[in-house]
Design an enzyme around this catalytic site. Structure first.
Site, PDB file in Angstrom:
ATOM      1  N   ASP A 131     -19.314 102.055   0.892  1.00  0.00           N
ATOM      2  CA  ASP A 131     -18.525 103.279   1.019  1.00  0.00           C
ATOM      3  C   ASP A 131     -18.238 103.569   2.483  1.00  0.00           C
ATOM      4  OD1 ASP A 131     -17.239 105.660   0.651  1.00  0.00           O
ATOM      5  OD2 ASP A 131     -19.061 106.810   0.226  1.00  0.00           O
ATOM      6  N   LYS A 155     -16.361 107.807   7.208  1.00  0.00           N
ATOM      7  CA  LYS A 155     -17.675 108.265   7.618  1.00  0.00           C
ATOM      8  C   LYS A 155     -17.933 107.935   9.083  1.00  0.00           C
ATOM      9  CE  LYS A 155     -19.969 107.468   3.130  1.00  0.00           C
ATOM     10  NZ  LYS A 155     -20.480 108.822   2.850  1.00  0.00           N
ATOM     11  N   GLU A 159     -15.773 109.858  -3.697  1.00  0.00           N
ATOM     12  CA  GLU A 159     -15.161 108.852  -4.568  1.00  0.00           C
ATOM     13  C   GLU A 159     -16.024 108.468  -5.756  1.00  0.00           C
ATOM     14  OE1 GLU A 159     -18.285 106.689  -3.080  1.00  0.00           O
ATOM     15  OE2 GLU A 159     -16.997 108.060  -1.961  1.00  0.00           O
ATOM     16  N   ASP A 187     -13.964 110.679   0.500  1.00  0.00           N
ATOM     17  CA  ASP A 187     -15.380 110.312   0.540  1.00  0.00           C
ATOM     18  C   ASP A 187     -16.146 110.875  -0.647  1.00  0.00           C
ATOM     19  OD1 ASP A 187     -17.579 109.034   1.603  1.00  0.00           O
ATOM     20  OD2 ASP A 187     -18.133 110.705   2.916  1.00  0.00           O
ATOM     21  N   ARG A 242     -17.662 110.257  -7.934  1.00  0.00           N
ATOM     22  CA  ARG A 242     -17.347 111.035  -9.135  1.00  0.00           C
ATOM     23  C   ARG A 242     -16.000 110.622  -9.732  1.00  0.00           C
ATOM     24  NH1 ARG A 242     -17.636 116.359  -5.569  1.00  0.00           N
ATOM     25  NH2 ARG A 242     -19.121 114.937  -4.580  1.00  0.00           N
ATOM     26  N   ASP A 266     -24.828 102.442  -1.917  1.00  0.00           N
ATOM     27  CA  ASP A 266     -24.036 103.371  -2.710  1.00  0.00           C
ATOM     28  C   ASP A 266     -23.756 102.839  -4.111  1.00  0.00           C
ATOM     29  OD1 ASP A 266     -23.114 105.962  -2.701  1.00  0.00           O
ATOM     30  OD2 ASP A 266     -21.073 105.433  -2.154  1.00  0.00           O
TER      31      ASP A 266
END
Length: 464
Positions: free
Chosen positions: A235, A242, A314, A312, A316, A253
């Site tokens: 991620d 990030k 993402e 970010d 869900r 992740d």
């Protein structure tokens, strides 16, 4: 994966060194009953008396020694986990102790090591603990293997743990237990109506295309359960990129997918009477000219339109398509695992997964299972008043709330929009990582909430 077969064995009366467990608060009374020779040996061990310390007790002959080990008065799964590294290679049995699965599991996991990239492997040569109950032995080895699977998957760098590698892990599990595995990949996700999984993963490089991995196992006539795991293999944050420090551990992740695979392994190996559907939306959240943009609106499999407030958030997004798909088979029970929010870690720290349950009875049962299995979870509320935080001006909902309030709750509420309100559904927001070394739990990937959830499922669905 670490082989635990040589760390535990059935006690058939074979030769073994004796381990005497001494409670921390009863050391002096215990020493009073020792022979002068044994007491002198204990007194020569200056640290003996504190929990985790040990001493070698001499026998009549040079080879007849035994071990005294000081354990905390609070019984826990990790009380023996520090001992194997202190002992010579060999076979051991507990003296006069009621053997438990917890002791056996903690002993086995003390041998875990992730050595895939080491030139000088760190694995501990087996110290074998004898177990008198065959079923206890089988359960401990099974759970150690599942825990190690989660750790191995999470510890593997993203270069070697992309969406295709997660698919390979699912296929290996299917081959081992007789499950069928299929994957919908790349542009086929749009044809098969998984638009969110495609949107999040479409920016990834060739060979790392997004996919939905599905494993099915069990008899059609048995109750159907769905296990869903977030498989974001790396991620970057997408276009809402990030920071360097925030990205450092993002190989983990896909920890939700690792937990889902570990739980599926336990269910299949135990032969539970369920029709299992395992779903892993596997993607890499990358940055490219084709990346999902803040402000985009994407229609989900369920038909709800979602405005992308933050790329970010993402996890869900990929989960909502998978949960909607699971719903279509009318499962008896649904559980999803995800390394979803930093807010859960702020609230509960690294050890406690945040648990959300649609039904109170299920939530309370899972808390009890966590306590029983020393794998605690902490229930947070699906506080529906906060759904308004996900309002969008132009779509049915937004993927993230503005402001910093209740981040774990609003993420769970987002997912709840894709699960029928009458459905028995549990969401676990887990860290999947041990930030510091502890006995039996080396720094790195960790399964948190896995044994608790398996206990809940095993209590409901008998074997047959």
């Amino acid at each position: 994966m670490t082989d635990f077969a040589d760390t535990l064995a059935l006690d058939r009366g074979q030769d073994a060194r004796t381990i005497r467990i001494v409670e921390e608060g009863k050391v002096e009374a215990w020493k009073a009953d020792l022979s002068p020779r044994a007491r002198a040996s204990v007194d020569a061990s200056p640290s003996f008396g504190k929990a985790g310390s040990h001493a070698i007790l001499p026998g009549q002959d040079a080879e007849e020694w035994s071990v005294a080990f000081v354990a905390s008065e609070d019984f826990n799964i990790w009380r023996l986990a520090g001992l194997p590294k202190l002992l010579p290679e060999g076979t051991y049995r507990l003296e006069g102790e009621r053997q438990t699965e917890a002791d056996a599991l903690g002993w086995a996991l003390a041998h875990y090591s992730f050595d895939r990239y080491r030139g000088d492997p760190q694995a501990l040569s087996p110290r074998c603990l004898l177990v008198s109950d065959e079923k206890l032995l089988e359960r401990a080895v099974s759970e150690a293997n599942a825990q190690a699977l989660v750790r191995d998957l999470v510890n593997t760098p993203a270069e070697d743990m992309g969406p295709a590698d997660l698919e390979a892990a699912a296929r290996a599990l299917g081959d081992e237990f007789g499950g069928t595995v299929a994957a919908i990949t790349g542009a086929s996700l749009l044809e098969k109506r998984f638009p969110m999984i495609h949107a999040v993963g479409r920016a990834a490089a060739p060979g790392r295309e997004p996919r939905l991995i599905e494993l099915n196992w069990g008899r059609e006539s048995d109750p159907r359960i769905a296990i869903v795991g977030k498989g974001v293999c790396f991620d970057s944050g997408g276009l809402d990129v990030k920071s360097a420090s925030g990205m450092r551990l993002m190989k983990k992740d896909m920890g939700g997918a690792a937990h889902a695979l570990g739980l599926a392994r336990l269910v299949m190996e135990a032969g539970l009477r369920v029709r299992l559907q395992l779903l892993i939306p596997a993607v890499e959240n990358s940055v490219s000219g084709d990346a999902l943009r803040p402000g985009d609106v994407v229609k989900t499999r369920k038909g709800l339109s979602v405005e992308i407030h933050n790329t970010d958030a993402e996890g869900r997004l990929v989960l909502c398509d998978a949960l909607a798909y699971a719903e279509e088979s009318d499962p008896d029970f649904v559980v999803d695992f995800a390394t979803l929010t930093g807010a859960a870690r702020v609230a509960l720290g690294p050890d406690l997964p945040a648990m959300f349950a649609r039904l109170d009875d299920t939530g309370e049962a899972l808390v009890r299972s966590g306590t029983l299995r020393e794998d605690p979870v902490w229930r947070l509320p699906l506080w529906e008043n906060y759904l308004q935080m996900l309002n969008s001006d132009i779509a049915d909902l937004s993927n993230a709330a503005t402001g910093g309030f209740a981040g774990a709750v609003t993420a769970a509420l987002y997912l709840s929009s894709f699960v029928d309100k009458s459905r028995d559904w549990v969401h676990l927001d887990t860290y999947a990582w041990m930030p510091a070394n502890k006995p039996g739990r080396p720094k790195g990937g960790e399964a948190l909430g896995l044994r608790a959830t398996f206990q809940l499922i095993a209590d409901r669905y008998t074997t047959g």
